[in-house]
Design a protein around this motif. Structure first.
Motif, PDB file in Angstrom:
ATOM      1  N   GLY A 158      44.936 -12.919 -59.010  1.00 61.26           N
ATOM      2  CA  GLY A 158      45.985 -13.082 -58.006  1.00 61.26           C
ATOM      3  C   GLY A 158      45.360 -12.934 -56.628  1.00 61.26           C
ATOM      4  N   ALA A 163      45.538 -20.555 -62.131  1.00 53.17           N
ATOM      5  CA  ALA A 163      44.406 -20.427 -61.209  1.00 53.17           C
ATOM      6  C   ALA A 163      43.732 -21.770 -61.004  1.00 53.17           C
ATOM      7  CB  ALA A 163      43.395 -19.417 -61.756  1.00 53.17           C
ATOM      8  N   ASN A 177      42.571 -25.785 -63.271  1.00 48.70           N
ATOM      9  CA  ASN A 177      42.741 -26.735 -64.359  1.00 48.70           C
ATOM     10  C   ASN A 177      41.381 -27.185 -64.868  1.00 48.70           C
ATOM     11  OD1 ASN A 177      45.817 -27.526 -63.758  1.00 48.70           O
ATOM     12  ND2 ASN A 177      44.678 -27.465 -61.845  1.00 48.70           N
ATOM     13  N   VAL A 202      35.742 -26.311 -63.511  1.00 47.32           N
ATOM     14  CA  VAL A 202      37.183 -26.130 -63.318  1.00 47.32           C
ATOM     15  C   VAL A 202      37.540 -26.618 -61.923  1.00 47.32           C
ATOM     16  CG1 VAL A 202      37.527 -24.165 -64.871  1.00 47.32           C
ATOM     17  CG2 VAL A 202      36.874 -23.745 -62.511  1.00 47.32           C
ATOM     18  N   VAL A 203      38.766 -27.079 -61.761  1.00 43.43           N
ATOM     19  CA  VAL A 203      39.274 -27.276 -60.404  1.00 43.43           C
ATOM     20  C   VAL A 203      40.228 -26.139 -60.136  1.00 43.43           C
ATOM     21  CG1 VAL A 203      38.965 -29.765 -60.253  1.00 43.43           C
ATOM     22  CG2 VAL A 203      41.097 -28.853 -61.192  1.00 43.43           C
ATOM     23  N   LEU A 204      40.088 -25.560 -58.984  1.00 41.24           N
ATOM     24  CA  LEU A 204      41.005 -24.491 -58.615  1.00 41.24           C
ATOM     25  C   LEU A 204      42.269 -25.070 -58.019  1.00 41.24           C
ATOM     26  CD1 LEU A 204      38.623 -21.884 -57.005  1.00 41.24           C
ATOM     27  CD2 LEU A 204      39.692 -21.825 -59.258  1.00 41.24           C
ATOM     28  N   ARG A 205      43.336 -24.282 -58.091  1.00 41.61           N
ATOM     29  CA  ARG A 205      44.518 -24.667 -57.309  1.00 41.61           C
ATOM     30  C   ARG A 205      44.061 -24.916 -55.885  1.00 41.61           C
ATOM     31  NH1 ARG A 205      49.575 -20.848 -58.768  1.00 41.61           N
ATOM     32  NH2 ARG A 205      50.639 -22.353 -57.453  1.00 41.61           N
ATOM     33  N   GLU A 206      44.475 -26.023 -55.341  1.00 36.92           N
ATOM     34  CA  GLU A 206      43.956 -26.383 -54.018  1.00 36.92           C
ATOM     35  C   GLU A 206      44.263 -25.307 -52.977  1.00 36.92           C
ATOM     36  OE1 GLU A 206      44.246 -30.573 -52.965  1.00 36.92           O
ATOM     37  OE2 GLU A 206      44.473 -30.002 -50.870  1.00 36.92           O
ATOM     38  N   SER A 207      45.377 -24.604 -53.168  1.00 42.34           N
ATOM     39  CA  SER A 207      45.755 -23.589 -52.171  1.00 42.34           C
ATOM     40  C   SER A 207      44.784 -22.411 -52.149  1.00 42.34           C
ATOM     41  CB  SER A 207      47.174 -23.093 -52.441  1.00 42.34           C
ATOM     42  OG  SER A 207      47.266 -22.593 -53.765  1.00 42.34           O
ATOM     43  N   LEU A 208      43.936 -22.296 -53.166  1.00 41.79           N
ATOM     44  CA  LEU A 208      42.957 -21.211 -53.188  1.00 41.79           C
ATOM     45  C   LEU A 208      41.663 -21.586 -52.470  1.00 41.79           C
ATOM     46  CD1 LEU A 208      43.347 -20.083 -56.925  1.00 41.79           C
ATOM     47  CD2 LEU A 208      44.422 -19.073 -54.902  1.00 41.79           C
ATOM     48  N   LEU A 209      41.448 -22.852 -52.226  1.00 43.65           N
ATOM     49  CA  LEU A 209      40.157 -23.277 -51.681  1.00 43.65           C
ATOM     50  C   LEU A 209      39.911 -22.863 -50.232  1.00 43.65           C
ATOM     51  CD1 LEU A 209      39.751 -26.833 -53.260  1.00 43.65           C
ATOM     52  CD2 LEU A 209      38.623 -24.721 -53.927  1.00 43.65           C
ATOM     53  N   PRO A 210      40.915 -22.954 -49.357  1.00 45.72           N
ATOM     54  CA  PRO A 210      40.609 -22.606 -47.954  1.00 45.72           C
ATOM     55  C   PRO A 210      40.056 -21.184 -47.807  1.00 45.72           C
ATOM     56  CG  PRO A 210      42.646 -23.840 -48.048  1.00 45.72           C
ATOM     57  CD  PRO A 210      42.266 -23.535 -49.480  1.00 45.72           C
TER      58      PRO A 210
END
Lengths: 310, 310, 310
Positions: free
Chosen positions: A256, B210, B212, A215-223
């Motif tokens: 969340g 969350a 994709n 899966v790729v996560l929403r980029e805003s969750l990565l930091p």
């Protein structure tokens, strides 16, 4: 130089990565798995044996993965003559709740709540987690009212956690002592037998892992996840010097916000799923297995092998 | 030439794609995300700032993505001195139901049905969609009998749609003015917190995204989707001249036929999932981010930059 | 040499693979699908026609896929003048329960249980499977008590199977006569309309396939699947000499053990999902389509074309 491993768990990517980085490969395989592994050109030397402990005196560099502790035992690994990629004393940190919690707490990574028997409420949902890495086998969810009965048949050490309804994601990191850099290599979700309920709920099904999907996560969750990874590396440096060398994973529930549900103190099977984040660091796609081989090559070229091998 | 963007949404693939196509990269990042982005070799210039509006006067070419409107506002973007990749006036078309519907209707793409209050039936399921791109946050499904109460707590503009039980797929297109060609680059499905119910239904959960996953569609479904993409490009040429330049996405429910549920009038976050269809056009795998950089390179080489930048 | 196919099912990967291996490509496409396929540089010759039977006298090498039998009929294919990649008499083995079962039984691969009407129990769940490859369309699950009524409206040949709650995985193999090697190329799971229930169960939904996702299986599950693949190849060598040439797939339910639910006696649409296992054999990623072209190239180079073409 030859890289050696056991035919299971994530050996395919370890072998392929080793070949791509120019190493020879040696594989210890049980007779009943011989047919498949012997068909693969990425295996240079195939040792067919029922006794996996032969690898403990291997004369190459042994790359451990998630089946090593189950096959060989922690003590045998810690005392083995063979050279292991990574910090072999780090391997034990996933094997008990106590060590895992100590590592996560030291790193300041929020954990899923653990519930004491006196706090169980009849109508709430709980997740019963069996200790140690088990491929999900034995875990279950249950209402508080069912817990006592269900737990009466559990023989292994377990604990009762708050159940977090949401998605579960597994984040794969590589810490490079050579580059002094933490890399976020990929993310997967588990494919469980219980996912059979997605099309129509039939009955609660086993949480046993069948496979993984990238899966790729929403980029805003990565930091934030990267910060957790960094904090984990720093915690382990204190807790188990010299700390993490190479791959590890952090496992999270996400509804969340992130709550850790576990760790992998070695290459995680979920990194078998093909992911592209490694290109951010290397300009080309490296599996975790290849990343390990790359680190060995970098270390060898700089005459720093002793920093990545124990 | 330098490509500039903001550290969020799909900046990783934009940065990686820019580097692979030979551009320099500049990234505006908030202090709390610094650690992750500063670890990435794909960033040439890192500007750590709490004020993202600095990018509005950037002297490179700004590549907008799905966080730009939220961070900067439409008006500031439309009036900015900086050069933007793409038609910056196209960005607003995803921000309201009215514009979105106008675009889809002009293109002749079937839309999900919108339900007026007087037509709500107590036993049927409805999907309440909040206006604008919101990462799924706030959407919910509800029976007609619950709607009034549930809607009484919704503060944002919304609408009530017929709920389509089936799969939801997000189709990523790139329109190239240089080649005068529409490319179907990939397809994803969203990973929602609500997917936590796949293993066992617990309670209705948030539709917040969350992450994709890439999917490949049955090949027999692609020609129709491509035709929709083509019709959309032609519609936007009339509605917002010079029309679409570069990436956009069409979002569909599929239950045997397609009904549009929305659009992305810029690179869609779902294109973060790695997909192979770009090889059909280019013989090599291009992410949407790299496709953008490729277009800029093609345009630059032919001295046609003004056709892809506004 | 030119490779020819029909625009549907898995033609995109066949075309791309052919181009990458240096072949010319010819595509038969119906007028309503022309726009999409004509936009693709991987198509050298586009033949727009409503009559797909034109391919039966093609002068290149025809690469069949999952739409061929539906478009052309088994008999027309078996009697066609054109040269087909693979054993064209193998194509029929997926078309009836009887042939499928005979192949699986000869190979010793466990199958899902078939239930006779007198053994149906009211409270148990059953899976009604319609005969032949149908993209999942028409299949349904039902309680025993509902079966009689539901089956009264089924017009096609079907059978009633025990329902296995668990995950369903589709394993893609390639048997190379040139190398005398069986390769495990990838694994996918289907994306069904019924997956729309994952977020919240609404009502039983159609099992019609919308697409596919790649999965990696737990590595410990692969050796057994490879053994099944090998046994299948050996069984088909006896049942339909010269046996399997090229791609086929085995379909399994997995609930802790594998039970076959079907086969694909040609390239399976699920191989459209990008998977990395081919790198284990080739050091580079080959789609099944490219693997077919690679086999033709190998055969041509060694002057053994007649071994892979019928």
């Amino acid at each position: 130089m030859i890289l050696s491993t056991i035919a299971s768990h994530s050996s395919l990517q370890i072998l392929l990565g080793a070949k791509k980085e120019g190493f020879k490969t040696r594989l210890y395989v049980s007779p009943k798995r011989r047919l498949f592994y012997s068909s693969l050109p990425v295996v240079d030397e195939l040792l067919v044996t029922d006794d996996m402990s032969a690898i403990l005196s291997d004369d190459g560099i042994v790359v451990p993965h998630g089946s090593f502790v189950a096959y060989l035992g922690l003590e045998a690994i810690e005392n083995a003559k063979a050279k292991f990629f990574g910090n072999r004393r780090f391997l034990k940190w996933e094997t008990t709740f106590e060590l895992q919690d100590r590592a996560l707490d030291r790193a300041g990574i929020p954990r899923v709540g653990v519930v004491e028997p006196e706090d169980v409420k009849p109508d709430e949902l709980y997740f019963v987690r069996i200790e140690g890495p088990r491929g999900g086998s034995g875990h279950f969810i249950a209402r508080g009212s069912e817990l006592e009965e269900r737990l009466s048949t559990v023989d292994d050490p377990y604990r009762v956690e708050r159940f977090i309804p949401g998605v579960y994601i597994y984040v794969h990191f590589f810490y490079s002592p050579v580059l002094e850099r933490l890399e976020l290599i990929g993310v997967d979700e588990r494919v469980l037998i219980a996912d059979g309920n997605a099309r129509w709920p039939v009955k609660p099904l086993p949480y046993t892992i069948a496979g993984n999907r990238a899966v790729v996560l929403r980029e805003s969750l990565l930091p934030q996840l990267y910060d957790y990874g960094k904090a984990f590396v720093e915690a382990m440096r204190e807790l188990e010097p010299p700390g993490v060398i190479g791959p590890f994973a952090l496992h999270f529930a996400y509804d969340g916000s992130f709550r850790a549900i576990g760790i992998a103190s070695r290459i995680d099977g979920g990194s078998n799923a093909d992911h592209w984040y490694s290109e951010l660091y290397w300009g080309e796609r490296l599996s975790m297995g290849r990343r390990i081989a790359r680190e060995l090559k970098l270390a060898e070229d700089e005459d720093r092998l002793e920093e990545v091998v124990t």
